[in-house]
Scaffold this active site. Structure first.
Site: not given
Ligand code: UD1
Ligand code: UDP
Length: 380
Positions: A223-224
């Protein structure tokens, strides 16, 4: 022929590794010295931690950057502006025939603008992708880059169609002239990289043993994206879902520094539970990532690159975004687009079909880098 390659962010190192290898192979067999390609690599510095940058140069044997601009950790305007200024200086000195840019980051846009203002031809690798969400910084970067590029290397037929819909003409169009930008479906350079490096990743990586994953079912998650990390309620929903998933399956989460920082600040109330229940690690190198992909049961991600890699390694993917540029994966039934809603994420996990059909070849045959070089050489 001189090409200046502009890279700065993790996915660009992986894409450029494939093309740099193809350049070296081309130079090794070429007989006419006019067609020797001299590649100059400019690292903008956008990603700078050793495990976000150096590790890829070492593992993938990407030539050492000729210039390192060390520009990072700023707002979009400041970052893009400073890169533009510094890249211009490099281009004035190097006077290349082409500038090659990858993907859709701030480094991509800065490289493109610097080149075009000096009338240098731009080759855009991964052209034509669209999410149709103008709130994404990546969408702005890619639309502007495509609009002024000279050779647009599309990874998919959908990308070619997106460009046609925006008015780009293909040679089959009666109004096409030789002054039109070249739009070509080359296939995806990430497939070239996955095919090549996966043949020896097992010998190079110890991650499965290190994280005690041998013989275990696990979910590989990253997740980014700003749309998730910068929206507390989206990020909270995603982590609440992951914590629930971890009751039944291990969740392996190599954390991007951006997400790490936000867990420590915004989600501080969940921080210790997240570290207790999920297998959190710092960002991993490419060999480790390939081994995680080979062994995982399911991929959950908001990454563009990882959605495709899940497909390359025949793993079902759950995408934590509201839209994707890789629509063919959703159409093929191997990628479920679920956004950030906790219930939808959990529903997607329980409805994953492990024997989903994967044989169709959506991203070319692993020869995208060679095709890109062929197009550059034929337009030289
Ligand atoms: C960038 C790209 C995004 C891409 C992602 C790949 C833009 C607008 N976004 O997002 O499209 O998916 O790279 O990973 O270009 N940081 C570190 N160490 C690092 C790198 C970043 O601490 O090695 C920190 C920065 O200081 C900053 C944050 O992470 O606080 C975000 O970095 P930035 O380069 O602005 O954007 P990404 O989120 O990495
Ligand atoms: N990747 C990696 N280590 C990690 C996370 C990602 O090597 O810890 C690789 C991943 O396999 C893919 C690329 O980085 O090749 C994707 O980059 P990222 O998710 O940062 O950016 P995006 O593709 O979303 O722009």
């Amino acid at each position: 022929m001189k090409i200046v390659t502009i890279i700065g962010a993790r996915p660009q190192f992986i894409k450029a590794a494939a093309v740099s290898r193809a350049i070296a192979e081309h130079n090794a067999v070429i007989h006419d010295p006019r067609y020797t390609i001299h590649e100059i690599i400019v690292h903008t510095g956008q990603h700078f931690d050793a495990n976000m940058s150096d590790i890829f140069f070492e593992e993938m044997q990407i030539p050492h950057p000729n210039y390192h601009l060390e520009i990072n950790s700023m707002g979009h305007g400041a970052m893009t502006g400073r890169m533009l200024e510094k890249i211009e200086e490099v281009l004035l000195k190097e006077k290349p025939d082409y500038v090659m840019v990858y993907g859709d980051t701030n480094s991509t846009l800065a490289g493109t603008l610097a080149a075009k203002k000096l009338h240098i031809k731009v080759v855009h690798v991964e052209a034509g992708l669209r999410s149709f969400n103008m709130r994404m910084p990546e969408e702005i970067n890619r639309i502007l880059t495509d609009r002024i590029s000279d050779i647009l290397c599309c990874p998919t037929e959908t990308a070619v169609k997106n460009l046609q819909n925006e008015g780009f003409r293909l040679p089959s169009n009666p109004q096409f002239t030789i002054n039109d930008p070249q739009v070509v479906n080359t296939g995806d350079v990430m497939q070239d990289a996955a095919l090549f490096y996966s043949s020896f990743s097992a010998a190079k990586s110890t991650i499965i043993r290190k994280l005690e994953l041998e013989g275990k079912d696990f979910v590989l998650c990253t997740i980014h994206r700003a749309e998730n990390t910068d929206d507390e309620s989206r990020l909270r929903n995603i982590f609440e879902a992951l914590l629930e998933v971890s009751n039944d399956l291990s969740v392996v989460l190599p954390l991007h520094p951006r997400t790490q920082k936000i867990i420590d600040t915004t989600l501080h109330d969940l921080r210790s539970t997240i570290h207790e229940k999920l297998k959190i690690s710092p960002p991993v190198g490419y060999f480790d990532m390939i081994e995680l992909l080979k062994h995982t049961k399911i991929v959950m991600t908001d990454s563009g690159g990882l959605q495709k890699e899940a497909y390359f390694f025949k793993k079902p993917c759950i995408t934590l975004r509201d839209e994707t540029e890789w629509v063919e994966l959703v159409e093929a039934g191997v990628n479920q687009l679920v956004g950030s809603n906790r219930t939808n994420i959990l529903k997607a996990i329980s409805s994953v079909n492990p024997s989903v059909y994967f044989t169709e070849n959506l991203y070319g045959n692993g020869q995208a880098s060679v095709k890109i070089l062929e197009h550059i050489i034929s337009s030289y």
